[in-house]
Design a protein around this motif. Structure first.
Motif, PDB file in Angstrom:
ATOM      1  N   VAL A 131       0.853  -1.192   0.000  1.00  0.00           N
ATOM      2  CA  VAL A 131       0.000   0.000   0.000  1.00  0.00           C
ATOM      3  C   VAL A 131       0.884   1.235   0.000  1.00  0.00           C
ATOM      4  N   SER A 132       0.319   2.350  -0.396  1.00  0.00           N
ATOM      5  CA  SER A 132       1.103   3.582  -0.401  1.00  0.00           C
ATOM      6  C   SER A 132       1.048   4.275   0.951  1.00  0.00           C
ATOM      7  N   GLY A 133      -0.040   4.032   1.685  1.00  0.00           N
ATOM      8  CA  GLY A 133      -0.189   4.631   3.003  1.00  0.00           C
ATOM      9  C   GLY A 133      -0.144   3.566   4.077  1.00  0.00           C
ATOM     10  N   ASN A 134      -0.944   3.762   5.103  1.00  0.00           N
ATOM     11  CA  ASN A 134      -1.045   2.757   6.158  1.00  0.00           C
ATOM     12  C   ASN A 134      -2.166   1.782   5.835  1.00  0.00           C
ATOM     13  N   PRO A 135      -1.979   0.515   6.175  1.00  0.00           N
ATOM     14  CA  PRO A 135      -2.983  -0.480   5.800  1.00  0.00           C
ATOM     15  C   PRO A 135      -3.975  -0.788   6.905  1.00  0.00           C
ATOM     16  N   TYR A 136      -5.156  -1.115   6.498  1.00  0.00           N
ATOM     17  CA  TYR A 136      -6.074  -1.874   7.329  1.00  0.00           C
ATOM     18  C   TYR A 136      -6.085  -3.283   6.728  1.00  0.00           C
ATOM     19  N   LEU A 137      -5.905  -4.288   7.553  1.00  0.00           N
ATOM     20  CA  LEU A 137      -5.745  -5.658   7.068  1.00  0.00           C
ATOM     21  C   LEU A 137      -6.802  -6.567   7.664  1.00  0.00           C
ATOM     22  N   PHE A 138      -7.274  -7.494   6.864  1.00  0.00           N
ATOM     23  CA  PHE A 138      -8.365  -8.383   7.253  1.00  0.00           C
ATOM     24  C   PHE A 138      -8.055  -9.817   6.816  1.00  0.00           C
ATOM     25  N   TRP A 139      -8.586 -10.753   7.580  1.00  0.00           N
ATOM     26  CA  TRP A 139      -8.612 -12.149   7.168  1.00  0.00           C
ATOM     27  C   TRP A 139     -10.061 -12.627   7.156  1.00  0.00           C
TER      28      TRP A 139
END
Lengths: 115, 115
Positions: A27-35
């Motif tokens: 990502v270019s910024g900060n990520p929100y990540l999910f499973w």
């Protein structure tokens, strides 16, 4: 642009052994990540997410995931796998710096837990 | 409580016909998403709604695809002049709001087969 890679198409593990499903993101910024997990003929079910804070996130069914910013990874783990954990697992990312609100999913990893 | 529902669960159509896929989100969820999942592949974002508006239509594959949402509730995905490459599972998801960290809840999907 945001992207997710799940390098393993399938993971085989014996019941009772630790399970790890790998995920890396870009990502270019900060990520929100999910499973998410998908059982046969059923929709995706949310397992856990990383937003901010502790790098180790605990979720449903005994799963956890560790956010590693330097390695841009968010691997899913379970200390002791069950046969019922056999399913298709998807990692997803949302870049908070990007416009829009879409989740970008990895290609999925099939987990097979053998008795 | 009731989850996201989709209808029909299966749809078989002939090439060139139009199809309508329906999604009923979880009550109170203001954000609604459509994804496509081709056999053996990950999820492909199509469109999302914030209320009845669609700020991001970037994922629609062609002008044969359209979607609408009414009453901040039901959404319909329409595919005109279907082609064989449209064959896939179409997944709908909803979330409490369009903010980046809200997890999405998925329906069981509509399996579309274009002959």
């Amino acid at each position: 642009a945001q992207s997710v890679a799940q390098p393993e198409d399938q993971v085989n593990v014996a019941e009772g052994n630790p399970l790890t499903v790998k995920c890396t993101y870009s990502v270019s910024g900060n990520p929100y990540l999910f499973w998410y997990v998908q059982y046969p003929n059923r929709g995706l079910q949310f397992l856990l997410k990383y937003i901010t804070g502790d790098n180790l996130v605990k979720g449903s069914y005994g799963f956890e995931a560790e956010f590693n910013k330097s390695q841009t990874s968010f691997h899913l783990k379970k200390p002791s796998a069950l046969v019922s954990d056999s399913a298709l697992y998807f990692c997803a990312v949302r870049d908070i710096a990007a416009a829009g609100n879409k989740l970008t999913f990895g290609g999925g990893t099939r987990v097979l837990v053998k008795p | 409580g009731a989850g996201v529902s989709q209808s029909p669960s299966n749809k078989v159509t002939e090439k060139g016909k139009d199809v309508e896929l329906r999604c009923d989100p979880i009550s109170g969820h203001t954000a609604l998403y459509w994804y496509r999942q081709r056999l053996g592949q990950g999820l492909e974002f199509l469109i999302y709604f914030q209320g009845n508006s669609a700020p991001d239509k970037s994922g629609l594959p062609s002008d044969r695809f359209s979607a609408e949402r009414t009453g901040e509730s039901v959404s319909t995905l329409t595919i005109q002049r279907t082609q064989q490459e449209d064959s896939a599972v179409y997944l709908c998801a909803s979330s409490l709001a369009w903010t980046y960290h809200n997890e999405q809840f998925f329906g069981p999907g509509t399996r579309l087969t274009v002959l």
